[in-house]
Scaffold this motif. Sequence first.
Motif, PDB file in Angstrom:
ATOM      1  N   UNK B 115      85.190  73.494  24.707  1.00  0.00           N
ATOM      2  CA  UNK B 115      85.062  74.224  25.974  1.00  0.00           C
ATOM      3  C   UNK B 115      84.948  73.253  27.142  1.00  0.00           C
ATOM      4  N   UNK B 116      84.234  72.140  26.909  1.00  0.00           N
ATOM      5  CA  UNK B 116      84.064  71.145  27.971  1.00  0.00           C
ATOM      6  C   UNK B 116      85.328  70.322  28.174  1.00  0.00           C
ATOM      7  N   UNK B 117      86.087  70.086  27.089  1.00  0.00           N
ATOM      8  CA  UNK B 117      87.309  69.254  27.174  1.00  0.00           C
ATOM      9  C   UNK B 117      88.457  69.969  26.452  1.00  0.00           C
ATOM     10  N   UNK B 118      89.042  70.972  27.077  1.00  0.00           N
ATOM     11  CA  UNK B 118      90.078  71.768  26.383  1.00  0.00           C
ATOM     12  C   UNK B 118      91.333  70.987  25.982  1.00  0.00           C
ATOM     13  N   UNK B 119      91.584  69.837  26.653  1.00  0.00           N
ATOM     14  CA  UNK B 119      92.802  69.074  26.348  1.00  0.00           C
ATOM     15  C   UNK B 119      92.695  68.295  25.025  1.00  0.00           C
ATOM     16  N   UNK B 120      91.488  68.027  24.589  1.00  0.00           N
ATOM     17  CA  UNK B 120      91.311  67.244  23.356  1.00  0.00           C
ATOM     18  C   UNK B 120      91.751  68.092  22.161  1.00  0.00           C
ATOM     19  N   UNK B 121      92.665  67.551  21.353  1.00  0.00           N
ATOM     20  CA  UNK B 121      93.151  68.326  20.198  1.00  0.00           C
ATOM     21  C   UNK B 121      93.084  67.546  18.886  1.00  0.00           C
ATOM     22  N   UNK B 122      92.546  66.317  18.953  1.00  0.00           N
ATOM     23  CA  UNK B 122      92.534  65.484  17.741  1.00  0.00           C
ATOM     24  C   UNK B 122      91.113  65.069  17.342  1.00  0.00           C
ATOM     25  N   UNK B 123      90.869  65.096  16.045  1.00  0.00           N
ATOM     26  CA  UNK B 123      89.581  64.639  15.510  1.00  0.00           C
ATOM     27  C   UNK B 123      89.853  63.630  14.398  1.00  0.00           C
ATOM     28  N   UNK B 124      89.164  62.496  14.446  1.00  0.00           N
ATOM     29  CA  UNK B 124      89.251  61.529  13.337  1.00  0.00           C
ATOM     30  C   UNK B 124      88.152  61.875  12.345  1.00  0.00           C
ATOM     31  N   UNK B 125      88.533  62.031  11.094  1.00  0.00           N
ATOM     32  CA  UNK B 125      87.563  62.421  10.071  1.00  0.00           C
ATOM     33  C   UNK B 125      87.348  61.260   9.103  1.00  0.00           C
ATOM     34  N   UNK B 126      86.093  60.833   8.985  1.00  0.00           N
ATOM     35  CA  UNK B 126      85.739  59.755   8.055  1.00  0.00           C
ATOM     36  C   UNK B 126      84.898  60.363   6.934  1.00  0.00           C
ATOM     37  N   UNK B 127      85.333  60.151   5.704  1.00  0.00           N
ATOM     38  CA  UNK B 127      84.665  60.812   4.581  1.00  0.00           C
ATOM     39  C   UNK B 127      84.096  59.819   3.580  1.00  0.00           C
ATOM     40  N   UNK B 128      82.940  60.163   3.037  1.00  0.00           N
ATOM     41  CA  UNK B 128      82.339  59.370   1.973  1.00  0.00           C
ATOM     42  C   UNK B 128      83.146  59.589   0.686  1.00  0.00           C
ATOM     43  N   UNK B 129      83.190  58.584  -0.164  1.00  0.00           N
ATOM     44  CA  UNK B 129      83.968  58.664  -1.412  1.00  0.00           C
ATOM     45  C   UNK B 129      83.529  59.796  -2.344  1.00  0.00           C
ATOM     46  N   UNK B 130      82.250  60.183  -2.243  1.00  0.00           N
ATOM     47  CA  UNK B 130      81.720  61.185  -3.182  1.00  0.00           C
ATOM     48  C   UNK B 130      81.920  62.631  -2.723  1.00  0.00           C
ATOM     49  N   UNK B 131      82.487  62.824  -1.537  1.00  0.00           N
ATOM     50  CA  UNK B 131      82.706  64.190  -1.030  1.00  0.00           C
ATOM     51  C   UNK B 131      83.806  64.855  -1.860  1.00  0.00           C
ATOM     52  N   UNK B 132      83.545  66.088  -2.280  1.00  0.00           N
ATOM     53  CA  UNK B 132      84.544  66.767  -3.121  1.00  0.00           C
ATOM     54  C   UNK B 132      85.614  67.431  -2.252  1.00  0.00           C
ATOM     55  N   UNK B 133      86.748  67.749  -2.898  1.00  0.00           N
ATOM     56  CA  UNK B 133      87.866  68.396  -2.200  1.00  0.00           C
ATOM     57  C   UNK B 133      87.431  69.759  -1.639  1.00  0.00           C
ATOM     58  N   UNK B 134      86.567  70.435  -2.384  1.00  0.00           N
ATOM     59  CA  UNK B 134      86.021  71.722  -1.952  1.00  0.00           C
ATOM     60  C   UNK B 134      85.296  71.561  -0.613  1.00  0.00           C
ATOM     61  N   UNK B 135      84.462  70.504  -0.521  1.00  0.00           N
ATOM     62  CA  UNK B 135      83.717  70.251   0.718  1.00  0.00           C
ATOM     63  C   UNK B 135      84.659  69.835   1.853  1.00  0.00           C
ATOM     64  N   UNK B 136      85.706  69.066   1.502  1.00  0.00           N
ATOM     65  CA  UNK B 136      86.670  68.615   2.524  1.00  0.00           C
ATOM     66  C   UNK B 136      87.346  69.821   3.169  1.00  0.00           C
ATOM     67  N   UNK B 137      87.793  70.773   2.329  1.00  0.00           N
ATOM     68  CA  UNK B 137      88.474  71.965   2.849  1.00  0.00           C
ATOM     69  C   UNK B 137      87.502  72.780   3.727  1.00  0.00           C
ATOM     70  N   UNK B 138      86.246  72.877   3.292  1.00  0.00           N
ATOM     71  CA  UNK B 138      85.221  73.578   4.081  1.00  0.00           C
ATOM     72  C   UNK B 138      85.049  72.923   5.448  1.00  0.00           C
ATOM     73  N   UNK B 139      85.013  71.581   5.461  1.00  0.00           N
ATOM     74  CA  UNK B 139      84.860  70.845   6.725  1.00  0.00           C
ATOM     75  C   UNK B 139      86.098  71.013   7.617  1.00  0.00           C
ATOM     76  N   UNK B 140      87.282  70.988   6.993  1.00  0.00           N
ATOM     77  CA  UNK B 140      88.524  71.175   7.766  1.00  0.00           C
ATOM     78  C   UNK B 140      88.542  72.556   8.429  1.00  0.00           C
TER      79      UNK B 140
END
Lengths: 159, 172
Positions: B115-140
């Motif tokens: 809402x404060x910066x409507x032009x921003x459309x990109x997020x860099x995501x850094x993930x720990x090795x132990x994060x599961x695919x299930x959690x990744x999809x939830x975060x996405x």
Amino acid sequence: MASVSSEQGESIPLNLMPMLDIFSILILFLLMSFSTDPISHDLHAGVELPETAVLDSLDETPTLILSESEILANDKKIVTLINRDVEARYKSQGAIFPLFKELEKMAEANRRFSKVKTTTGSLTMEVDKEHRFRLLRMVMLSAQQADFVKFKLMASKNI
Amino acid sequence: MSRLGKKKVFEAGQSVELNIMPFIDVFSLLCTFLLFSAVFLSVGIHFVQIPFISNAAPSKEEVERQLNVSVDVGKDNIELVTSWSEQPLEKKVLQFPHAEAGIAQLHKSLIDLKQAHPKVDKVDLFLDDEITYDQIIGLLDQIKLRFPEDPRTSDLEGDVLFPKVVFGSVML
């Protein structure tokens, strides 16, 4: 009304209306749930997808399958997974060497048949929900070295 | 007279027997066909990207000062980091526990940010090795999508929050 005859020759009427009612309801349900997705794909037996709220539908069959026990590229088995990890002999510079070789061939074929010679397209991945990011990173690094940088991650839509 | 034109006249009170067998035959076949072709699982996809090195010459156009947004996901906590590409950087770090409530707070913070910066459309995501695919999809889901219960404002419409997600930790 439909009827059957007994051994003594007497005719017993059969009421088929309840069966027709069931058939009608079943057909109505099946027609309502008839998929209009652009592609219909059966999941690999060793894959359970996580749930997502995303609305984008699957538009191509997956290229990479990371099942519980193996990695497949275009339905060809590349490596076997032991405890959801790749054997050390297949690892090279953080990537999976046999997978990189396979993806390199795929990238070359994509470039040959694509109108834009610089692009390799994207990879659709079917991943089991219990796999760790450690494995996913190795697969993505293998793809990166074969010039694939865009991915489509499959998940089950909660309807 | 044509065959279709023929009409059989029944007397009043006479019982007429309908042959419903062809009807049942058609229903059975239709049922079988629909059962075989039915898809009971609908598959969705998340588009993601990984960083890559390009040989293209750098653009000579003056680059606008832009806000970089990154989400760093650890086993126990999640960090939302924002900083500007040029001085003053004004780096801000928000921390959330890696649990259901923490992920909901992250989503709310991302909505405020959008809402404060409507032009921003990109997020860099850094993930720990132990994060599961299930959690990744939830975060996405939380990073990329807006849900019906999320606030709607005139400058923020549609179902997408941050459409571009780059997996920053996939680097040699």
